[in-house]
Design a protein around this motif. Sequence first.
Motif, PDB file in Angstrom:
ATOM      1  N   CYS A 120      22.830  -4.353 -37.961  1.00  0.00           N
ATOM      2  CA  CYS A 120      23.701  -3.177 -37.888  1.00  0.00           C
ATOM      3  C   CYS A 120      22.882  -1.893 -37.766  1.00  0.00           C
ATOM      4  CB  CYS A 120      24.600  -3.106 -39.123  1.00  0.00           C
ATOM      5  SG  CYS A 120      25.916  -4.332 -39.164  1.00  0.00           S
ATOM      6  N   SER A 121      21.761  -1.830 -38.483  1.00  0.00           N
ATOM      7  CA  SER A 121      20.902  -0.658 -38.413  1.00  0.00           C
ATOM      8  C   SER A 121      20.305  -0.487 -37.018  1.00  0.00           C
ATOM      9  CB  SER A 121      19.782  -0.769 -39.451  1.00  0.00           C
ATOM     10  OG  SER A 121      18.870   0.303 -39.329  1.00  0.00           O
ATOM     11  N   LEU A 122      19.864  -1.587 -36.419  1.00  0.00           N
ATOM     12  CA  LEU A 122      19.338  -1.526 -35.049  1.00  0.00           C
ATOM     13  C   LEU A 122      20.407  -1.011 -34.088  1.00  0.00           C
ATOM     14  CD1 LEU A 122      17.360  -4.901 -34.908  1.00  0.00           C
ATOM     15  CD2 LEU A 122      16.404  -2.594 -35.106  1.00  0.00           C
ATOM     16  N   ALA A 123      21.637  -1.514 -34.254  1.00  0.00           N
ATOM     17  CA  ALA A 123      22.734  -1.036 -33.411  1.00  0.00           C
ATOM     18  C   ALA A 123      22.983   0.454 -33.648  1.00  0.00           C
ATOM     19  CB  ALA A 123      23.999  -1.847 -33.703  1.00  0.00           C
ATOM     20  N   GLY A 124      22.852   0.892 -34.913  1.00  0.00           N
ATOM     21  CA  GLY A 124      23.032   2.301 -35.226  1.00  0.00           C
ATOM     22  C   GLY A 124      21.986   3.179 -34.557  1.00  0.00           C
ATOM     23  N   SER A 125      20.736   2.734 -34.555  1.00  0.00           N
ATOM     24  CA  SER A 125      19.678   3.498 -33.885  1.00  0.00           C
ATOM     25  C   SER A 125      19.942   3.590 -32.391  1.00  0.00           C
ATOM     26  CB  SER A 125      18.319   2.845 -34.147  1.00  0.00           C
ATOM     27  OG  SER A 125      17.967   2.917 -35.512  1.00  0.00           O
ATOM     28  N   LEU A 126      20.346   2.478 -31.791  1.00  0.00           N
ATOM     29  CA  LEU A 126      20.677   2.492 -30.362  1.00  0.00           C
ATOM     30  C   LEU A 126      21.825   3.461 -30.094  1.00  0.00           C
ATOM     31  CD1 LEU A 126      20.443  -1.326 -29.571  1.00  0.00           C
ATOM     32  CD2 LEU A 126      18.954   0.457 -28.659  1.00  0.00           C
ATOM     33  N   TYR A 127      22.827   3.436 -30.957  1.00  0.00           N
ATOM     34  CA  TYR A 127      23.978   4.335 -30.799  1.00  0.00           C
ATOM     35  C   TYR A 127      23.540   5.795 -30.880  1.00  0.00           C
ATOM     36  CZ  TYR A 127      28.451   6.590 -31.892  1.00  0.00           C
ATOM     37  OH  TYR A 127      29.553   7.415 -31.897  1.00  0.00           O
ATOM     38  N   ALA A 128      22.699   6.118 -31.866  1.00  0.00           N
ATOM     39  CA  ALA A 128      22.267   7.501 -32.061  1.00  0.00           C
ATOM     40  C   ALA A 128      21.484   8.022 -30.864  1.00  0.00           C
ATOM     41  CB  ALA A 128      21.418   7.603 -33.330  1.00  0.00           C
ATOM     42  N   HIS A 129      20.561   7.204 -30.360  1.00  0.00           N
ATOM     43  CA  HIS A 129      19.688   7.680 -29.280  1.00  0.00           C
ATOM     44  C   HIS A 129      20.331   7.520 -27.903  1.00  0.00           C
ATOM     45  CE1 HIS A 129      16.378   8.458 -31.962  1.00  0.00           C
ATOM     46  NE2 HIS A 129      16.553   7.272 -32.524  1.00  0.00           N
ATOM     47  N   THR A 130      21.449   6.831 -27.849  1.00  0.00           N
ATOM     48  CA  THR A 130      22.219   6.759 -26.602  1.00  0.00           C
ATOM     49  C   THR A 130      23.192   7.927 -26.512  1.00  0.00           C
ATOM     50  OG1 THR A 130      22.085   4.338 -26.525  1.00  0.00           O
ATOM     51  CG2 THR A 130      23.858   5.362 -25.271  1.00  0.00           C
ATOM     52  N   MET A 131      23.875   8.217 -27.633  1.00  0.00           N
ATOM     53  CA  MET A 131      24.849   9.307 -27.657  1.00  0.00           C
ATOM     54  C   MET A 131      24.181  10.674 -27.823  1.00  0.00           C
ATOM     55  SD  MET A 131      27.865   8.044 -27.297  1.00  0.00           S
ATOM     56  CE  MET A 131      28.904   9.354 -27.931  1.00  0.00           C
ATOM     57  N   THR A 132      23.020  10.716 -28.508  1.00  0.00           N
ATOM     58  CA  THR A 132      22.271  11.932 -28.864  1.00  0.00           C
ATOM     59  C   THR A 132      23.072  12.855 -29.799  1.00  0.00           C
ATOM     60  OG1 THR A 132      22.922  13.311 -26.964  1.00  0.00           O
ATOM     61  CG2 THR A 132      21.014  11.840 -26.664  1.00  0.00           C
ATOM     62  N   PHE A 133      24.195  12.372 -30.295  1.00  0.00           N
ATOM     63  CA  PHE A 133      24.995  13.101 -31.284  1.00  0.00           C
ATOM     64  C   PHE A 133      25.756  12.085 -32.125  1.00  0.00           C
ATOM     65  CE2 PHE A 133      29.158  14.631 -32.633  1.00  0.00           C
ATOM     66  CZ  PHE A 133      28.809  15.741 -33.394  1.00  0.00           C
ATOM     67  N   ILE A 134      25.764  12.289 -33.432  1.00  0.00           N
ATOM     68  CA  ILE A 134      26.504  11.389 -34.323  1.00  0.00           C
ATOM     69  C   ILE A 134      27.241  12.210 -35.364  1.00  0.00           C
ATOM     70  CG2 ILE A 134      25.089   9.311 -34.062  1.00  0.00           C
ATOM     71  CD1 ILE A 134      23.473  10.158 -36.491  1.00  0.00           C
ATOM     72  N   SER A 135      28.363  11.675 -35.846  1.00  0.00           N
ATOM     73  CA  SER A 135      29.135  12.319 -36.903  1.00  0.00           C
ATOM     74  C   SER A 135      29.711  11.248 -37.812  1.00  0.00           C
ATOM     75  CB  SER A 135      30.268  13.168 -36.305  1.00  0.00           C
ATOM     76  OG  SER A 135      31.196  12.346 -35.624  1.00  0.00           O
ATOM     77  N   PRO A 136      30.043  11.592 -39.056  1.00  0.00           N
ATOM     78  CA  PRO A 136      30.502  10.584 -40.015  1.00  0.00           C
ATOM     79  C   PRO A 136      31.734   9.819 -39.587  1.00  0.00           C
ATOM     80  CG  PRO A 136      29.929  12.618 -41.138  1.00  0.00           C
ATOM     81  CD  PRO A 136      29.891  12.917 -39.676  1.00  0.00           C
ATOM     82  N   VAL A 137      32.600  10.411 -38.778  1.00  0.00           N
ATOM     83  CA  VAL A 137      33.862   9.762 -38.405  1.00  0.00           C
ATOM     84  C   VAL A 137      33.625   8.430 -37.688  1.00  0.00           C
ATOM     85  CG1 VAL A 137      34.078  10.890 -36.152  1.00  0.00           C
ATOM     86  CG2 VAL A 137      36.136  10.205 -37.414  1.00  0.00           C
ATOM     87  N   SER A 138      32.461   8.268 -37.070  1.00  0.00           N
ATOM     88  CA  SER A 138      32.164   7.023 -36.342  1.00  0.00           C
ATOM     89  C   SER A 138      31.810   5.878 -37.272  1.00  0.00           C
ATOM     90  CB  SER A 138      30.995   7.250 -35.371  1.00  0.00           C
ATOM     91  OG  SER A 138      31.291   8.262 -34.442  1.00  0.00           O
TER      92      SER A 138
END
Length: 319
Positions: free
Chosen positions: A216-234
């Motif tokens: 899950c953490s690896l997926a989270g890193s991919l999500y962060a660096h793909t979107m370049t923006f993250i917020s708690p709602v996700s």
Amino acid sequence: MKRELLKFLLFAVLILVAPLAFKGGYLLNVLVFVGINTMLAVALNLLLGYAGQISLGHAGFFGIGAYLSGVLTATCGWNPWLAMPFAALAVGILAGLIGFPILKLKGHYLAMATLGLGIIIYIVFNETVDLTGGPSGLSGIPNFAVGSLVFDSDIKNYYLVWTFTLAVVLFSVNLAGSRVGRALRAVHDSEVAARVMGVNVRLLKVQVFALSAVICSLAGSLYAHTMTFISPVSFGFNFSVELLTMVVIGGLGSVYGSFLGAALLTLLPELLRGAQDYDIVIYGGLLMVMVMFVPGGLVRGIPDLFRRMARLREDAGNA
């Protein structure tokens, strides 16, 4: 084992040639999210489908991976390729420490405990404004890059995400067919019987819980660096429930079922956007039909459904 390898190779080829059918555009971006959600669904399926341990807080581990990687790169100037394994290691250690006490619980008590864990993590994301940006989110997260090659487009992100996703799928298929996988299924069927056969049940449950959190953490890193923006709602409770739904609809104890469930629940809302206010009604109705008539999930339920239909036709022909 050869059959599983051939199945994986066919799956990998279909994934790698899929962009040729879409030629960029919005749908290709959606397929990037299918890859991320597949990683998350596989991670939860290892815990729930194989080991029989429910979790309603896996979105929290997804979020920790995303925020750790995002903060380390956007604020501290780390290279994303270093931030990703560091975040995964930190999440794995955290999950291991939490797993020892929390996995003593069973059934709905375990579900409530993991739900509480997810809510606590979500609140931390919202309240640590100086670190995470709070409800406004964290921006300025850099893309992954290899030399001059920057993963800043849909097609590049697609192959980046699916490279990791295919690696997770291959690892999970091998794990499921190994001695550890058989031990996990034994724990799922009966913890008492597994102990009698020499399985260290408590340690195995903690290990699969930590492994699931690391993915899950690896997926989270991919999500962060793909979107370049993250917020708690996700990373809230709703997404944890959505992950659980992906696993159940795809098929418990099936790695490829996790992909089907992730693909269906990621693509379906996009396909129903044209239905305007009725999209939620259609979405809920389809889920109800799936649970009622295909209870084994897509992987097992659809073949069973065809077999039942064939028997009905045969009975009608004999009548």
